[in-house]
Motif scaffolding. Structure first.
Motif, PDB file in Angstrom:
ATOM      1  N   ASN A   1       2.180   1.684  -3.385  1.00 44.36           N
ATOM      2  CA  ASN A   1       1.129   1.737  -4.414  1.00 44.36           C
ATOM      3  C   ASN A   1       1.337   0.622  -5.439  1.00 44.36           C
ATOM      4  O   ASN A   1       1.227   0.832  -6.651  1.00 44.36           O
ATOM      5  CB  ASN A   1       1.125   3.106  -5.108  1.00 44.36           C
ATOM      6  CG  ASN A   1      -0.255   3.463  -5.637  1.00 44.36           C
ATOM      7  OD1 ASN A   1      -1.172   2.642  -5.616  1.00 44.36           O
ATOM      8  ND2 ASN A   1      -0.401   4.681  -6.124  1.00 44.36           N
TER       9      ASN A   1
ATOM     10  N   HIS B   1       0.839  -1.198   0.000  1.00 41.48           N
ATOM     11  CA  HIS B   1       0.000   0.000   0.000  1.00 41.48           C
ATOM     12  C   HIS B   1       0.874   1.248   0.000  1.00 41.48           C
ATOM     13  O   HIS B   1       0.597   2.219  -0.715  1.00 41.48           O
ATOM     14  CB  HIS B   1      -0.915  -0.010   1.221  1.00 41.48           C
ATOM     15  CG  HIS B   1      -1.767   1.211   1.348  1.00 41.48           C
ATOM     16  ND1 HIS B   1      -2.871   1.440   0.541  1.00 41.48           N
ATOM     17  CD2 HIS B   1      -1.672   2.300   2.176  1.00 41.48           C
ATOM     18  CE1 HIS B   1      -3.409   2.599   0.870  1.00 41.48           C
ATOM     19  NE2 HIS B   1      -2.703   3.142   1.851  1.00 41.48           N
ATOM     20  N   HIS B   2       1.938   1.214   0.786  1.00 37.94           N
ATOM     21  CA  HIS B   2       2.875   2.345   0.843  1.00 37.94           C
ATOM     22  C   HIS B   2       3.518   2.588  -0.518  1.00 37.94           C
ATOM     23  O   HIS B   2       3.715   3.738  -0.936  1.00 37.94           O
ATOM     24  CB  HIS B   2       3.952   2.045   1.884  1.00 37.94           C
ATOM     25  CG  HIS B   2       5.072   3.027   1.909  1.00 37.94           C
ATOM     26  ND1 HIS B   2       4.932   4.320   2.354  1.00 37.94           N
ATOM     27  CD2 HIS B   2       6.383   2.905   1.537  1.00 37.94           C
ATOM     28  CE1 HIS B   2       6.093   4.956   2.259  1.00 37.94           C
ATOM     29  NE2 HIS B   2       6.978   4.113   1.764  1.00 37.94           N
TER      30      HIS B   2
ATOM     31  N   ILE C   1       8.079   7.164  -8.661  1.00 37.21           N
ATOM     32  CA  ILE C   1       7.522   6.776  -7.354  1.00 37.21           C
ATOM     33  C   ILE C   1       8.353   7.373  -6.236  1.00 37.21           C
ATOM     34  O   ILE C   1       9.554   7.414  -6.318  1.00 37.21           O
ATOM     35  CB  ILE C   1       7.498   5.239  -7.180  1.00 37.21           C
ATOM     36  CG1 ILE C   1       6.962   4.860  -5.818  1.00 37.21           C
ATOM     37  CG2 ILE C   1       8.837   4.619  -7.312  1.00 37.21           C
ATOM     38  CD1 ILE C   1       6.806   3.375  -5.636  1.00 37.21           C
TER      39      ILE C   1
ATOM     40  N   PRO D   1       0.245   4.946 -11.350  1.00 32.29           N
ATOM     41  CA  PRO D   1       0.657   5.721 -10.162  1.00 32.29           C
ATOM     42  C   PRO D   1       1.873   6.585 -10.475  1.00 32.29           C
ATOM     43  O   PRO D   1       2.729   6.221 -11.285  1.00 32.29           O
ATOM     44  CB  PRO D   1       0.994   4.645  -9.131  1.00 32.29           C
ATOM     45  CG  PRO D   1       1.294   3.426  -9.929  1.00 32.29           C
ATOM     46  CD  PRO D   1       0.441   3.500 -11.149  1.00 32.29           C
TER      47      PRO D   1
END
Length: 511
Positions: free
Chosen positions: A51, A48-49, A355, A339
């Motif tokens: 993505n 989750h951190h 990222i 993302p």
């Protein structure tokens, strides 16, 4: 009495444990875990951190107090798997290398795999000819600093980066030549994609080496790749067994057995000896997981495996994840806006997304953070100051710390040149990222002199520890000899670095 015991048990369950996970870009993610939190919970937090949706290729690795590597099992409690005292330190790494990394659905996944393979190249696990090495390094350079600019990149700029365990001047010139003439205009994403395509063609792509000995007592490295089982000896791949030819994996004590069934009913048993029973069990479990991931069509076909011929004897283990075919089918269904990705040292934009993992964290306690700087040519200061994920080094003094004897000999023959020692030895230690122990201290010193973050904890990726007085004294003697041989400003800088290493690291409370 009963109520007191129950309250004590309740407090134990509610206790939180600090956990730090080192990510592929060397940043860190810290969280608190309850005693009964399973590995899957921690892994989901990390994904989750980051993505990250295509997460089945990755895992969490840790090292126990005996320096034995382990992959965190997601179905078990994190705390119960740790033999060390908290706070816990682990590493987020690629566990199953994609068969075709260029075919991954999302750029963020490709970027993380790129970072892993870049680490493999840097630590000598990914072997290649000099021509291939120059091309791979040029792709990294293009991804990190963009197009060649004579105003920003003076003569010798490629020598400031450490792509391999060793560099030769000829190789550095070749890297710069390719970067200047062949890669102009490539975005970071394109350069990383081309890097993955080239790396995937190499024989040691996806190799995570396990040190062993064969029946004759010769050193060997065993590994499991997307395509099968590999044995490496003396820089050569002496065995390659496809996954569909592997019929059984088992171990007894320190002895590992691989059963092979080839064409014409030909059956073979390969036997190897691991350093310890724990290392042998880790090798066996890695083999079971890799075989299931790459060979099976569905995860429903996964069965519990016994390490012995008798099912009720020995260790039992079962792979708990999805298989490669299911992962690829699931990836094809991903539909979302890509993302944003913030690559180190580059300004993020929509045309070249990246990222971010937040600010880069040093594993050296703040009171002991000392950088020894050597001034370099004007124009390279911006390279040093930016957060490059490739270590920056100084070519003017690197010869004192990075031996080049074998690299120079390798230049004479393009046909046999490889970026490694004469014997394949990336895993002399049993660390998550193998580093030859005989060169570890000098490599760390070289990095510190070049102003890069430097700590033995960072390179070993294991639990933080303070060097013993004997270790410090022994290293200090070697460094004094180096300082006397260097003389001048280089000797002064080396002496300063020696001072840093001689003072024991002092821990301070986590903030």
């Amino acid at each position: 009495m009963l109520s007191r015991l129950m309250s004590g048990s309740s407090r134990s369950l509610e206790r939180e444990y600090s956990c730090t996970v080192r990510l592929l870009d060397d940043s860190e993610y810290t969280c608190s875990l309850q005693r009964d939190a399973k590995g899957q919970y921690l892994f989901d937090l990390l994904c989750h951190h980051l993505n990250l949706l295509e997460k089945d290729y990755f895992g969490i690795r840790f090292v126990d107090p005996d320096k034995q590597r382990h992959w965190l099992e997601f179905t078990k409690s994190v705390v119960k798997q740790m033999r060390a005292q908290p706070p816990f330190t682990m590493c987020f790494r690629v566990k199953f290398y994609p068969t075709d990394p260029a075919a991954l659905k999302e750029e963020i996944t490709r970027y993380l795999v790129f970072l892993q393979i870049k680490r493999d190249l840097y630590h000598g696990r990914l072997l290649c000819k000099t021509s291939d090495a120059a091309l791979l390094a040029a792709y990294i350079l293009q991804a990190e600093i963009g197009d060649y600019d004579p105003g920003k990149h003076p003569e010798g700029y490629s020598s400031k980066f450490q792509f391999f365990p060793k560099h030769s001047e000829k190789l550095e010139r070749k890297i710069a030549e390719i970067h200047k003439t062949e890669l102009s205009g490539q975005t970071p994403a394109t350069s990383e994609l081309n890097f993955l395509r080239k790396a995937q063609t190499l024989e040691t792509y996806g190799v995570d080496p396990h040190p062993c000995k064969d029946v004759s007592g010769n050193a060997a490295f065993l590994a499991f790749t997307p395509f099968g089982f590999v044995v490496l000896q003396g820089n050569k791949r002496v065995h390659f067994i496809k996954w569909n030819e592997v019929t059984k994996l088992k171990f007894e004590g320190k002895t590992f057995y691989l059963y092979v069934s080839q064409k014409e009913e030909k059956k073979i048993i390969l036997t190897y000896f691991a350093p310890t029973p724990e290392a042998c069990k880790h090798l066996w479990k890695c083999g079971i997981e890799n075989q299931a991931f790459y060979k099976l069509e569905k995860s429903s076909q996964v069965r519990t495996v016994s390490s012995s011929n008798l099912f009720f004897k020995g260790s039992r283990f079962r792979y708990s994840g999805r298989v490669a075919k299911e992962v690829m089918e699931s990836s094809a269904k991903i539909k979302r806006e890509p993302p944003e990705i913030h690559r180190a040292g580059l300004v993020p934009s929509r045309s070249c997304p990246s990222i971010t993992h937040g600010p880069r964290l040093s594993s050296v306690p703040r009171t002991r953070r000392r950088a020894v700087h050597i001034s370099i040519m004007e124009g390279l200061e911006s390279l040093r100051d930016s957060a490059h994920s490739t270590p920056v080094r100084s070519s003017s003094h690197s010869d004192a710390f990075m031996p080049r004897g074998r690299s120079s000999r390798a230049e004479s023959s393009e046909r046999v040149a490889v970026i490694a020692d004469e014997n394949y030895s990336p895993a002399d230690s049993v660390l998550p990222t193998p580093v030859a122990e005989h060169s570890l201290e000098l490599m760390l010193l070289s990095r510190q002199i070049n102003g890069a973050p430097c700590s033995i904890e960072e390179e070993k990726e294991s639990e933080a520890s303070t060097p013993s007085a004997a270790e410090v004294e022994a290293l200090g003697g070697e460094l004094r000899a180096l300082c006397q041989g260097l003389g001048g400003s280089a000797g002064t800088q080396a002496e300063q670095a020696m001072g840093c290493l001689q003072n024991p690291l002092r821990t301070e409370p986590a903030h």
